[in-house]
Design a protein around this motif. Structure first.
Motif, PDB file in Angstrom:
ATOM      1  N   ARG A 146       0.821  -1.219   0.000  1.00 41.38           N
ATOM      2  CA  ARG A 146       0.000   0.000   0.000  1.00 41.38           C
ATOM      3  C   ARG A 146       0.853   1.267   0.000  1.00 41.38           C
ATOM      4  NH1 ARG A 146      -3.948  -1.427   5.100  1.00 41.38           N
ATOM      5  NH2 ARG A 146      -4.582  -3.539   4.469  1.00 41.38           N
ATOM      6  N   TYR A 147       2.121   1.122   0.366  1.00 40.84           N
ATOM      7  CA  TYR A 147       2.988   2.295   0.525  1.00 40.84           C
ATOM      8  C   TYR A 147       4.015   2.337  -0.599  1.00 40.84           C
ATOM      9  CZ  TYR A 147       0.911   2.004   5.154  1.00 40.84           C
ATOM     10  OH  TYR A 147       0.015   1.914   6.189  1.00 40.84           O
ATOM     11  N   SER A 210       7.201   9.744   3.688  1.00 40.20           N
ATOM     12  CA  SER A 210       6.432   9.153   2.599  1.00 40.20           C
ATOM     13  C   SER A 210       5.627   7.949   3.059  1.00 40.20           C
ATOM     14  CB  SER A 210       7.376   8.721   1.463  1.00 40.20           C
ATOM     15  OG  SER A 210       8.322   7.790   1.944  1.00 40.20           O
ATOM     16  N   VAL A 211       5.781   7.567   4.319  1.00 39.38           N
ATOM     17  CA  VAL A 211       5.042   6.420   4.829  1.00 39.38           C
ATOM     18  C   VAL A 211       3.858   6.844   5.672  1.00 39.38           C
ATOM     19  CG1 VAL A 211       5.223   4.320   6.206  1.00 39.38           C
ATOM     20  CG2 VAL A 211       7.185   5.102   4.856  1.00 39.38           C
ATOM     21  N   SER A 212       4.133   7.691   6.634  1.00 43.27           N
ATOM     22  CA  SER A 212       3.082   8.178   7.510  1.00 43.27           C
ATOM     23  C   SER A 212       3.505   9.510   8.104  1.00 43.27           C
ATOM     24  CB  SER A 212       2.828   7.162   8.646  1.00 43.27           C
ATOM     25  OG  SER A 212       1.971   7.715   9.609  1.00 43.27           O
TER      26      SER A 212
END
Length: 216
Positions: A146-147, A210-212
């Motif tokens: 998803r990432y 860029s992930v969370s």
């Protein structure tokens, strides 16, 4: 870079595999009669051995605590995903199991689980730990698709988990004759340790943006 609790947790994921490998190599070097090919890693920490203290309190227990810290970091970093929290929990379970394996050493040879309660608890902890970390690598492999910034690790994570399971099965199959038992165990734990190192290192260098947004 400001050091925060999440960063410490992330760093634990990077350093735990390094400490684990170093302790195994160093412990083995202190016992010329020890065979990495045929003997379990746990035999380096078996009751009464010259390397018992090093492995129990320099490898099993500290890396277990570091796995728990890394799991706490992941749970916070991916707090919006219930599946990620479960995947992080599996890493924490592995950490708890490692502490258990260090707290309860196996007897000489690590091959008679019915003799002593300590041996039984050690074997149970080792088994739970292996399966929990294998499950974690497989689940994270599916989840990180998803990432965008982590998607490249998806196939690697799944393959690592599958191969680790194969080598774990070979370890069990070869246990009676001790033909390559130690080698298979090291291949299994080595694949899982390398996976954790790569995963944690990737998250560290991404600085999480860029992930969370709330990773750090």
């Amino acid at each position: 870079m400001k050091i925060t609790l999440p960063k410490i947790g992330n760093l634990c994921g990077v350093l735990a595999p390094v400490l684990w490998a170093a302790a195994i190599i160093y412990g083995g070097s202190l016992r010329p009669e020890y065979s990495h090919y045929s003997q379990y890693i746990s035999e380096l920490g078996e009751r009464g051995s010259s390397t018992e203290f090093i492995m129990r309190y320099g490898a099993f227990v500290p890396t277990g605590l570091m796995h728990i810290a890394f799991a706490a970091f992941l749970s916070t970093a991916f707090k919006d995903s219930p599946v990620a929290k479960f995947a992080a929990l599996l890493i924490a379970v592995n950490g708890i199991a490692r502490i258990g394996a260090g707290t309860f050493p196996c007897e000489v040879g690590c091959s008679l689980p019915r003799l002593m309660l300590s041996q039984k608890l050690h074997s149970l902890s080792a088994g739970v730990g292996f399966f929990a970390l294998i499950g974690a690598s497989l689940l994270w492999g599916i989840l990180i698709r998803r990432y965008h910034s982590l998607r490249g690790l998806s196939a690697y994570s799944i393959v690592s988990g599958c191969l680790a399971l194969v080598f774990l099965a070979l370890m069990s199959w070869s246990a009676e004759l001790r033909m390559g038992t130690g080698l298979y165990e090291r291949l299994s734990t080595g694949l899982l340790s390398l996976w954790m190192f790569v995963f944690a290192a990737r998250l560290w260098w991404l600085k999480a943006y860029s992930v969370s947004p709330g990773l750090y």
